[in-house]
Design an enzyme around this catalytic site. Structure first.
Site, PDB file in Angstrom:
ATOM      1  N   ARG A   1       0.834  -1.227   0.000  1.00  0.00           N
ATOM      2  CA  ARG A   1       0.000   0.000   0.000  1.00  0.00           C
ATOM      3  C   ARG A   1       0.868   1.277   0.000  1.00  0.00           C
ATOM      4  NH1 ARG A   1      -3.042  -3.860  -0.373  1.00  0.00           N
ATOM      5  NH2 ARG A   1      -5.072  -4.071   0.629  1.00  0.00           N
TER       6      ARG A   1
ATOM      7  N   GLU B   1      -5.034   3.593   6.519  1.00  0.00           N
ATOM      8  CA  GLU B   1      -4.838   3.161   5.138  1.00  0.00           C
ATOM      9  C   GLU B   1      -5.287   4.223   4.121  1.00  0.00           C
ATOM     10  OE1 GLU B   1      -4.949   0.902   1.535  1.00  0.00           O
ATOM     11  OE2 GLU B   1      -6.801   1.379   2.554  1.00  0.00           O
TER      12      GLU B   1
ATOM     13  N   SER C   1     -10.698  -1.144   4.104  1.00  0.00           N
ATOM     14  CA  SER C   1      -9.854  -1.262   5.306  1.00  0.00           C
ATOM     15  C   SER C   1      -9.434   0.138   5.738  1.00  0.00           C
ATOM     16  CB  SER C   1      -8.584  -2.056   5.003  1.00  0.00           C
ATOM     17  OG  SER C   1      -8.886  -3.380   4.663  1.00  0.00           O
TER      18      SER C   1
HETATM   19  N1  EPU Z   1      -9.131 -11.160  11.285  1.00  0.00           N
HETATM   20  C1  EPU Z   1      -9.663 -11.176  12.553  1.00  0.00           C
HETATM   21  N2  EPU Z   1     -10.690 -10.323  12.846  1.00  0.00           N
HETATM   22  C2  EPU Z   1     -11.205  -9.480  11.916  1.00  0.00           C
HETATM   23  C3  EPU Z   1     -10.662  -9.449  10.624  1.00  0.00           C
HETATM   24  C4  EPU Z   1      -9.610 -10.300  10.332  1.00  0.00           C
HETATM   25  O1  EPU Z   1      -9.262 -11.931  13.408  1.00  0.00           O
HETATM   26  O2  EPU Z   1     -12.142  -8.748  12.257  1.00  0.00           O
HETATM   27  C5  EPU Z   1      -8.000 -12.065  10.957  1.00  0.00           C
HETATM   28  C6  EPU Z   1      -8.465 -13.457  10.647  1.00  0.00           C
HETATM   29  O3  EPU Z   1      -7.490 -14.312  11.146  1.00  0.00           O
HETATM   30  C7  EPU Z   1      -8.466 -13.511   9.148  1.00  0.00           C
HETATM   31  C8  EPU Z   1      -7.280 -12.659   8.833  1.00  0.00           C
HETATM   32  O4  EPU Z   1      -7.347 -11.616   9.805  1.00  0.00           O
HETATM   33  O5  EPU Z   1      -8.343 -14.819   8.678  1.00  0.00           O
HETATM   34  C9  EPU Z   1      -7.261 -12.077   7.445  1.00  0.00           C
HETATM   35  O6  EPU Z   1      -8.398 -11.293   7.213  1.00  0.00           O
HETATM   36  P1  EPU Z   1      -8.812 -10.934   5.728  1.00  0.00           P
HETATM   37  O7  EPU Z   1      -8.438 -11.998   4.799  1.00  0.00           O
HETATM   38  O8  EPU Z   1     -10.226 -10.501   5.766  1.00  0.00           O
HETATM   39  O9  EPU Z   1      -7.880  -9.738   5.359  1.00  0.00           O
HETATM   40  P2  EPU Z   1      -7.455  -8.387   6.070  1.00  0.00           P
HETATM   41  O10 EPU Z   1      -6.067  -8.534   6.536  1.00  0.00           O
HETATM   42  O11 EPU Z   1      -8.478  -7.967   7.079  1.00  0.00           O
HETATM   43  C10 EPU Z   1      -6.495  -7.396   3.843  1.00  0.00           C
HETATM   44  C11 EPU Z   1      -6.599  -6.129   3.023  1.00  0.00           C
HETATM   45  C12 EPU Z   1      -7.932  -6.062   2.294  1.00  0.00           C
HETATM   46  C13 EPU Z   1      -8.043  -7.289   1.389  1.00  0.00           C
HETATM   47  C14 EPU Z   1      -7.913  -8.551   2.268  1.00  0.00           C
HETATM   48  C15 EPU Z   1      -7.893  -9.819   1.464  1.00  0.00           C
HETATM   49  C16 EPU Z   1      -5.274  -4.442   4.104  1.00  0.00           C
HETATM   50  C17 EPU Z   1      -5.268  -3.178   4.910  1.00  0.00           C
HETATM   51  N3  EPU Z   1      -6.452  -4.965   3.863  1.00  0.00           N
HETATM   52  O12 EPU Z   1      -7.498  -7.348   4.848  1.00  0.00           O
HETATM   53  O13 EPU Z   1      -7.920  -4.896   1.484  1.00  0.00           O
HETATM   54  O14 EPU Z   1      -9.259  -7.290   0.695  1.00  0.00           O
HETATM   55  O15 EPU Z   1      -6.666  -8.515   2.992  1.00  0.00           O
HETATM   56  O16 EPU Z   1      -6.665  -9.940   0.851  1.00  0.00           O
HETATM   57  O17 EPU Z   1      -4.216  -4.921   3.704  1.00  0.00           O
HETATM   58  C18 EPU Z   1      -8.426  -2.532   1.573  1.00  0.00           C
HETATM   59  O18 EPU Z   1      -7.226  -2.325   1.451  1.00  0.00           O
HETATM   60  O19 EPU Z   1      -9.265  -1.588   1.652  1.00  0.00           O
HETATM   61  C19 EPU Z   1      -8.902  -3.915   1.653  1.00  0.00           C
HETATM   62  C20 EPU Z   1     -10.182  -4.193   1.882  1.00  0.00           C
END
Ligand code: EPU
Length: 355
Positions: free
Chosen positions: A178, A347, A253
């Site tokens: 990012r 972000e 995010s």
């Molecule tokens: N998790 C939790 N609680 C939550 C959310 C997530 O425990 O409320 C943990 C879980 O273990 C889950 C893991 O985080 O398995 C990963 O969560 P997720 O795959 O939903 O991804 P994220 O890390 O929350 C990032 C990106 C998203 C992107 C997803 C999928 C960033 C800031 N965000 O989110 O991007 O869609 O991965 O790859 O890197 C964005 O940038 O606006 C965005 C939505």
């Protein structure tokens, strides 16, 4: 070039916050970008470039300058030195490998759909990311294991500093998580992205997949990993978790995940924090997990709601203004800092005159 005056930034951004922008200029052609540059120069006003407003936060003071809305359209396939409009390109021209080129104002997901419908891999895991193509290289968008940096070939941009069109290669874009030359450091805001070219191949992704995608694949015993089916799966995962910015005010995010060196990752793990490791031992903590562990998931703070499905997402339910977002953000950042010692970073970018 269309010109609007005193436009509410809340109207232009999916978080729906922010005061008025002095001028909004709508650029539909590269020529319009030049005109917008001249317009701002003559009035001695700064220029802020915006696509879909899906990753941009407006502040209450608004913007005493020109917001340039990138609305340049068109998707092409590059064939030698020529650009062929996609609906005119024959299937032979669409070989096993293509350079797909889109204008900065195209909707990112339309670009993804075009590629996945024709069996090209490279951007399918980034299905349904809101916003425009021009914004994609600016913040190096990414999801489910893919990011734009992996496929980008070239960007044509209007350089607002030197008042000329330039062509930039990936090595000139300084792309990280990012983080790019377009959004950090001395060149932040300098370039209006006119077009983006990506290199895609016929084929499909191979397991193992990014954690949440792999979980879905295991649960539903999916065996078809074609770009089209990955797109369908990613869309389902996203729709179940992330609010549609058309319906619910948010900016995706709101915080970045936290990246750790090997030592930091070891220490965090000893403290019971789940870490996603890379092969070299460095790691990532999901900020959503940290926020959830602070008991904030689903909570309403100053008119903002921490999403009950994805704690990284802040929803503007009834914020009175940017000040409410600021207060909610401080509560979250302080809670995570106090409990875990990590400083969460925001972000989305914020429109400001002194950026
Ligand atoms: N998790 C939790 N609680 C939550 C959310 C997530 O425990 O409320 C943990 C879980 O273990 C889950 C893991 O985080 O398995 C990963 O969560 P997720 O795959 O939903 O991804 P994220 O890390 O929350 C990032 C990106 C998203 C992107 C997803 C999928 C960033 C800031 N965000 O989110 O991007 O869609 O991965 O790859 O890197 C964005 O940038 O606006 C965005 C939505």
């Amino acid at each position: 070039m269309r010109i609007r005056e005193n436009v509410s930034i809340a109207e232009l951004t999916t978080m729906r916050l922010g005061g008025k922008a002095r001028y909004v200029l709508i650029a539909e052609t590269p020529d319009d970008v030049q005109k917008a540059y001249d317009f701002a120069k003559e009035k001695h006003l700064p220029v802020w470039v915006m696509g879909g407003g899906a990753n941009t936060i407006g502040r209450d003071e608004g913007y005493a300058g020109v917001i340039l809305l990138n609305r340049m359209k068109g998707i092409f396939v590059r064939h030698g030195d020529e650009l062929i409009e996609v609906d005119q390109a024959s299937s032979e021209e669409l070989g096993d490998e293509i350079i797909l080129v889109g204008m900065g104002g195209e909707i990112w997901d339309d670009f993804v759909k075009f590629a996945t419908d024709r069996g090209y891999t490279g951007i399918e895991a980034m299905s349904l990311i809101p916003g425009t193509l021009g914004a994609a290289p600016v913040q190096n968008i990414g999801a489910y294991g893919q990011d734009v940096a992996q496929v980008i070939e070239e960007v044509k941009a209007y350089d607002l500093k030197d008042n000329q069109m330039v062509t930039l290669k990936p090595e000139e874009m300084e792309m990280g998580y990012r983080h790019t030359r377009f959004n950090h450091g001395k060149d932040a805001g300098r370039f209006v992205i006119v077009s983006v070219a990506v290199r895609l191949k016929k084929g499909e992704l191979k397991p193992p997949f990014y954690n949440s995608l792999q979980k879905y694949i295991d649960e539903y015993r999916e065996t078809d990993f074609s770009p089209k089916n990955i797109r369908r799966m990613v869309s389902e995962i996203r729709n179940g978790k992330l609010p549609d910015p058309e319906q619910i005010a948010s900016a995706g995010s709101f915080f970045k995940n936290v990246y750790l060196s090997k030592d930091e990752a070891d220490k965090a793990e000893e403290n019971g924090i789940p870490i996603w490791r890379n092969i070299d031992g460095t790691g990532k903590v999901n900020s959503g997990w940290l926020i959830e562990a602070c008991g904030l998931k689903g909570q309403k703070l100053h008119g903002m709601r921490v999403s009950d499905k994805a704690a990284l997402v802040l929803i503007n339910e009834e914020a009175g203004g940017y000040f409410d977002l600021e207060a909610a953000r401080a509560k979250i950042v302080d809670a995570v800092k106090e409990k875990f010692g990590f400083i969460l970073e925001q972000e989305p970018v914020e429109i400001s005159s002194n950026a």
